[in-house]
Design an enzyme around this catalytic site. Structure first.
Site, mmCIF file in Angstrom:
data_model
loop_
_atom_site.group_PDB
_atom_site.id
_atom_site.type_symbol
_atom_site.label_atom_id
_atom_site.label_comp_id
_atom_site.label_asym_id
_atom_site.label_seq_id
_atom_site.Cartn_x
_atom_site.Cartn_y
_atom_site.Cartn_z
ATOM 1 C CB SER A 241 -0.922 0.013 1.221
ATOM 2 O OG SER A 241 -0.159 0.142 2.416
ATOM 3 C CE LYS A 242 -2.254 6.200 -3.032
ATOM 4 N NZ LYS A 242 -3.163 7.371 -3.118
ATOM 5 N NE ARG A 243 0.204 -0.198 5.972
ATOM 6 C CZ ARG A 243 0.919 -1.135 6.538
ATOM 7 N NH1 ARG A 243 2.075 -0.830 7.117
ATOM 8 N NH2 ARG A 243 0.518 -2.399 6.555
ATOM 9 C CG HIS A 244 4.217 -1.143 2.467
ATOM 10 N ND1 HIS A 244 2.930 -1.593 2.267
ATOM 11 C CD2 HIS A 244 4.624 -1.670 3.646
ATOM 12 C CE1 HIS A 244 2.592 -2.392 3.262
ATOM 13 N NE2 HIS A 244 3.590 -2.454 4.109
ATOM 14 N N GLY A 245 5.565 3.071 0.589
ATOM 15 C CA GLY A 245 6.394 3.858 -0.321
ATOM 16 C C GLY A 245 5.759 3.972 -1.683
#
Length: 467
Positions: A241-245
């Site tokens: 997801s976006k939180r992983h980059g």
């Protein structure tokens, strides 16, 4: 094995996701590799039937992303939306053959029937499946009359034999009430008509594979070879997801990664060839096969990406490196003049040793590009304020002025010999000289700094600090 045909079929709703890029890469390598004896085809299909979410800019972004990665395709991209008539034709043919039926169940009645099936833990079946009486003169959907008992056995090159109970697969809709085809129908018809022999895609499509196999069987068509690959997870093991980059290929490009580096990394993200880490594209084409695909999800590891990308960065010739780095330098306000370009070319061999990507080159090159003359203040100026610092700068300037060999090794050796002649450690000579030359910016060895700057620039910087 000849006549291999693979495809990549993205939905044009956003950027080229790195998961999609890896899927495209695997399909491309299999089609272009030795398995296809040089005769394989890699096709591109834009699955644009959802017109509400269709985004033409996204189509362009996907094509640009593939081209940047070096993935080419055969023929023109196929628009799935443009083939709606053909999809409907196939569905109507299934009606005639008895493998599909008209269904008028809709709205609250449809939801009630589904809820009843859930409550009874049973397969949802429409009451119209075997209806023989008079039918309403109203809009209807067309459903596949799928087997209601037995198992669907999916032979998968990655997952092995996967068994689905037919009771868990209800009669899927093929045509909506407005006559438009569903994804399931369109995919099967397009893959058949395009001659696709191998479908490599994420394992989130595994149950779709079972449903699509039912449709292939109903149509009497050969089932392509399926290979459902595990998805990419974040470093914590959770779904990416976006939180992983960064998620899109263009984001990695903007972060300064090279297409060769990202492609190599994506290849190794779920596929292996022994212990090989750096795999040039020619070898990837030759080696890629299903046996090397892992069955467990791959985890995004940016450290490994940086390691692989750094290898390809070091392989670039200096002129190419400079051209690729210019947009990143200009983004930070550096526009090299002709003299600075020459300095950057001299510095390139050792600057790229300190970088993992093109963005890293910006701070590494700042000692060359910071406008002159610079005023040195704060902590950076501390070495210049120590006793004897000014005298040291004068001595070094005089020493370097007469040096005939302005090369890295000779420059480094000259500074070392000067420290030895004065009977002091290099720590007393180097810091004030480095600050005077670089303004406190990160920099490589003093010999490399002097060589990169060139005689005139280096002596001018020393002179400015001497006053």
């Amino acid at each position: 094995m000849n006549n291999i045909v693979t495809r990549f079929a993205p939905s044009p709703t956003g950027y080229l996701h790195i998961g999609g890029a890896r899927t495209a890469l695997f399909n491309w390598l299999y089609a272009r590799g030795t398995n296809a004896d040089g005769k394989g085809q890699f096709l591109l299909r834009i699955e644009d039937t959802d017109r509400a979410r269709h985004n033409e800019a996204a189509v362009t972004a996907i094509l640009d992303g593939l081209q940047w990665l070096g993935i080419d395709w055969d023929g023109e991209p196929v628009s799935q939306f443009s083939r709606a008539e053909r999809h409907a034709e196939v569905a109507l043919g299934l009606l005639e053959s008895g493998h599909a039926y008209r269904c008028w169940l809709a709205g609250e009645e449809l939801e009630a029937a589904r809820q009843k099936a859930r409550d009874n833990n049973s397969r949802f079946e429409s009451p119209w499946r075997d209806y023989q009486g008079k039918t309403p003169d109203e809009p209807f959907v067309v459903r596949l009359k799928a087997p209601s008992s037995g198992d669907v056995l999916l032979q998968d090159k990655v997952q092995g034999e996967v068994k689905f109970s037919a009771s868990a697969l209800d009669d899927m809709v093929l045509l909506r009430s407005d006559g438009t085809p569903t994804y399931m129908l369109a995919v099967v018809v397009d893959d058949h008509d395009m001659g696709v022999t191998h479908i490599i895609r994420g394992d989130d499509h595994l149950i779709n594979g079972a449903r699509q196999q039912q449709l292939y069987d109903a149509l009497g068509w050969s089932v392509p070879v399926f290979a459902h690959i595990p998805l990419i997870h974040g470093s914590d093991g959770a779904k990416l997801s976006k939180r992983h980059g960064a998620l899109g290929v263009e984001a990695y490009r903007d972060l300064g990664y090279l297409p060769e580096g990202l492609s190599n990394y994506l290849l190794r993200l779920g596929w292996a060839h022994g212990n090989d880490e750096i795999i040039p594209q020619a070898d990837a084409k030759s080696w890629f096969d299903f046996d090397g695909i892992n069955k467990s999800p791959a985890r995004l590891d940016l450290e490994k990406l940086n390691h692989i990308n750094a290898h390809y960065l070091r392989e670039l010739d200096t002129e190419t490196l400079l051209q690729l780095s210019l947009p990143f330098l200009e983004k930070e306000g550096f526009t090299p003049n002709e003299n600075q370009r020459e300095q950057l070319l001299r510095a390139a061999p050792f600057l790229k040793e300190r970088a993992s990507n093109l963005v890293d080159l910006v701070p590494a090159a700042a000692f060359i590009l910071t406008p002159q003359p610079f005023e040195i203040t704060g902590k950076a100026a501390k070495p210049l304020k120590k006793e004897g610092a000014l005298e040291t700068l004068k001595e070094i300037k005089e020493l370097l002025s007469g040096l005939p060999d302005w090369q890295e090794a000779a420059l480094e050796s000259t500074l070392q010999q000067h420290a030895e002649a004065k009977g002091v450690g290099f720590g007393q000579i180097g810091p004030p000289v480095r600050v005077a030359l670089t303004g406190g910016n990160p920099s490589p060895s003093l010999g490399q700094v002097l060589f990169a700057l060139g005689r005139d620039e280096a002596l001018a910087r020393l002179a400015h600090q001497i006053g």
